[in-house]
Structure formats: C-alpha cells, structure tokens
Design an enzyme around this catalytic site. Structure first.
Site, PDB file in Angstrom:
ATOM      1  N   GLY A  71       0.843  -1.129  -0.293  1.00  0.00           N
ATOM      2  CA  GLY A  71      -0.709  -0.573   0.363  1.00  0.00           C
ATOM      3  C   GLY A  71       1.021   0.932  -0.498  1.00  0.00           C
ATOM      4  CB  THR A  72       4.040   2.352   1.846  1.00  0.00           C
ATOM      5  OG1 THR A  72       3.219   2.161   3.386  1.00  0.00           O
ATOM      6  CG2 THR A  72       4.937   3.441   1.754  1.00  0.00           C
ATOM      7  CD  GLN A 179      -7.761  -1.153   7.571  1.00  0.00           C
ATOM      8  OE1 GLN A 179      -8.040  -2.249   7.769  1.00  0.00           O
ATOM      9  NE2 GLN A 179      -5.521  -1.155   8.198  1.00  0.00           N
ATOM     10  CB  SER A 199      -1.677  -3.388   1.938  1.00  0.00           C
ATOM     11  OG  SER A 199      -0.941  -4.054   1.808  1.00  0.00           O
ATOM     12  CG  HIS A 201      -0.023  -6.675   5.073  1.00  0.00           C
ATOM     13  ND1 HIS A 201      -0.501  -6.318   6.663  1.00  0.00           N
ATOM     14  CD2 HIS A 201       0.165  -5.692   4.897  1.00  0.00           C
ATOM     15  CE1 HIS A 201      -0.040  -4.704   6.709  1.00  0.00           C
ATOM     16  NE2 HIS A 201       0.075  -4.989   5.198  1.00  0.00           N
ATOM     17  CB  THR A 237      12.249  -9.990 -10.615  1.00  0.00           C
ATOM     18  OG1 THR A 237      13.559  -9.989 -11.675  1.00  0.00           O
ATOM     19  CG2 THR A 237      11.944 -11.308 -10.939  1.00  0.00           C
ATOM     20  CB  CYS A 327       2.087   2.994  10.001  1.00  0.00           C
ATOM     21  SG  CYS A 327       1.429   1.011   8.834  1.00  0.00           S
TER      22      CYS A 327
END
Length: 382
Positions: A71-72, A179, A199, A201, A237, A327
């Site tokens: 996401g970042t 989120q 993201s 995760h 890659t 974070c």
C-alpha cells in the site's frame, strides 16, 4: 494463557489456502515471468491469471493492475508521479486530515516543492462533508486523494459521490482502499476512480505485496526504475508465488463473503459495546457504529486511563490491540486521526485503543478482551 489477536487492521494472518498456494508455486513454478523459455512462460501464465482475478474484484481491466510492494508504494506512486506528470496543469491537491501517513508524508514533500494541498476536515465521527469538498475543488486541482475507509476509526468516505463530482473535472481521483478492500464493494467504473491502492496482507494474503490500479489513459513515469516489468510501469522481477497467493485470497472474497464479514464484524462490535457497558466500564466509541462504516474497526476511549497503560495490561492479559495506526505505533506522537476528529486538547487522544476483527476472530476472543479490560479498569480506578 490463550493469546488473542485483535489487531487485524494492522495485519492479518495468512489463510491456510494462501500458504498452500504459495508453497506450491515456490516448489514447482520458480521461473522468471520475463523469461521466454518454458519456465518463464509458466510463471507468466500464473501472473496473468492472478492479475485477471484481482482486476475483476474491482471491475477493472487486467492491464490496469500494477503489482507493487504494498500500500505504501502504491500510495507514494499515485501521489508523487501524478504531481510530476500534471504540474503544468496546476499544483493544487485535495486530501483529508485523516489519511494514512503513506499519503500525508508524500504530500508534505510536495508542499516543499511548491504544491498547494488542501486538507479537508472531518466531523466527530470521522466523516467528510461533501460541501467542504465542493468548496475546495478548483480549476487548477490536479489530484484528489481520499481514502475509502479510515484505518483507525472505520469511517467510510463518500467515494461514489466524489468520483461523480470529478468525472468531468481535470483532477485525477485516487483512493487509498487498503482497509476497505475485501470488505466493501469497490467498483472503479461505477465510482469513477482513476487510481486505487491496496495491500495483500490486510486480506489474509502475503506481506510486502499490493497493487496500484491505474486507469487506462492515466499516464505518468515509472516510480521504480530498472527493467521493463509490469509493462514498463514498475521495474523489478515479479514475486509470482506471492502474487498467486494474493489472487487466492482475493478469490475467496466473493460479494456474499464480504457482506457476511461486514455483518459478522458489526455484530462483534455491538457485542463488545454491550458487554463493556454491562460491566460498568466508563468508555465511549470514537466514531460511529453505523452499518455503512468499516465494521472490523472499533476505536474506544477508556476514560482516565492512558493508551500505553491499556495496551500494556491487555498484552499482559494475552490480548493484542493497537493504540492507532500500526505504522505509527512505535512513535510517541498522538493519533492525527483523533486530533482531526476531537481537537488536540481532547483526553481521547491519549486514552484510546483500537481493536480490529478478522477472519479468525471468535466470540471467545471478545469475551477475553472484555474480561481483561474490565479487570484492568477496575484495578486502576480503585
């Protein structure tokens, strides 16, 4: 002692099916997707199939999905590269005061370079006023970046209405959906979204992986320089096994499953509120309990007890919660989200915790949280 995990907004455990999928790919499909031999072609097929599954989840074209490290990177790319590509059209950007740091910090850098950023306020429930947005929109606005759902209090932004207002405007519309993805119904065509970040995760997929949706016709230079991967839009890659795991996680999040989780988490949220009330805990919810919000997030103000003390005692009791965004959890800085909602002098800023539910959360987990928190409050108040 049983350990209870109630910090799913920070990260989620990988689903067993995702682990199995990734292990299979790592063992049997290790080729580089850019290679032209059979091993490379097999990896490319997995990559293409995964991209298709993920694109369908937001009603996007396959070619509009760019795999990133998470996401970042997706947020940074959308913000910084849009500014570079469109500065001749204007230097005004609109966002909100409660965005993730992955949005706010790049914008702070752009301000140093002469860009003007409007930070829209939110109300005490973390909601954005469309009237404020309309008043802020200008002819020289080149980018609007507003999150789909907030990671600390769960407020759901009016994404569809904002997209509709921007469909005939020059500004590109970016939303941080990290989120919300996997819980809310997201349709980039319906909502007129130009750029979207996610993201893996957060949905029981692997860490260090996400994607940036970039609508066809939205063009800017590659953020990561190097090879020609991702159709020359993001060098490096591709992590094919992780991408296959991401697609596996996405494939399990059907429309029915997302609705089921929202209902389940809403019931969890109400259960916790009811149990704390019944046990005499002096608390208030930060934000709203409405069904339109992200239901997996519950942020509460426990009056008179510091966030650090609450977290420490809950951890000692086997319960993992957060003091805000993961974070910034290692920082002593107060939550910018709660400051935006209640003001910097509010006691809520230093006396609140966030619990967040996930796929594997049970009612027993909630009972343990309520028991430990109640005992902590009774002991400390006494």
């Amino acid at each position: 002692m049983k350990r209870v995990y109630l910090d799913n907004a920070a990260t989620t455990p990988m689903a067993a099916s995702v682990v199995t999928k990734m292990m299979d790919e790592m063992q049997h499909n290790f080729g580089n997707a850019s290679s032209t031999h059979a091993f490379g072609r097999a990896a490319r097929e997995v990559l293409d199939d995964s991209r298709h599954i993920i694109a369908q989840s937001i009603n996007a074209a396959d070619d509009d999905i760019i795999f990133t490290s998470g996401g970042t990177e997706s947020d940074n790319t959308a913000i910084m590269q849009t500014a570079i590509a469109r500065q001749s059209l204007g230097k005004h950007i609109i966002t909100t005061a409660i965005e993730h740091e992955a949005i706010l910090k790049p914008l702070a850098e752009l301000e140093k370079q002469g860009f003007e950023v409007t930070y829209l306020p939110v109300d005490a429930n973390g909601n954005l006023s469309l009237a404020d947005f309309k008043a802020a929109l200008r002819p020289d606005t080149i980018l609007v970046s507003i999150m789909t759902g907030n990671n600390e209090v769960g407020s759901h932004m009016p994404i569809h209405e904002i997209g509709d207002l921007l469909k005939d405007h020059q500004a590109w519309f970016h939303t941080d959906a990290v989120q919300a993805y996997g819980l809310l119904d997201i349709d980039v065509e319906r909502d007129h979204i130009d750029l979207l970040s996610t993201s893996a995760h957060k949905i029981n997929g692997p860490k260090f992986l996400g994607f940036l949706y970039k609508r066809n016709g939205v063009n800017f230079p590659s953020f990561v320089k190097g090879g020609d991967q991702e159709d020359k839009r993001r060098a490096g890659t591709e992590n094919v096994p992780a991408i296959a795991g991401f697609a596996q996680a996405v494939s399990e999040l059907t429309t029915e499953e997302k609705a089921h989780r929202q209902t389940k988490y809403h019931d969890f949220k109400q259960y916790v509120v009811d149990q704390l009330t019944a046990n005499g805990v002096d608390f208030e919810v930060n934000g709203a309990l409405g069904t339109d919000n992200l239901q997996h997030v519950l942020n509460i103000w426990v009056k008179g007890i510091s966030t650090y003390t609450l977290q420490t005692n809950l951890d000692l009791g086997g319960v993992a919660v957060s003091g805000g965004s993961a974070c910034t959890a290692g920082s002593l800085e107060p939550s910018h989200v709660l400051i935006a909602m209640f003001g910097e002098d509010s006691p809520r800023i230093s006396e609140s915790i966030r619990l967040s539910f996930g796929r594997y959360t049970t009612k027993d987990d909630l009972d343990q949280f309520v028991t430990v928190l109640t005992k902590t409050v009774q002991r400390l108040q006494k």
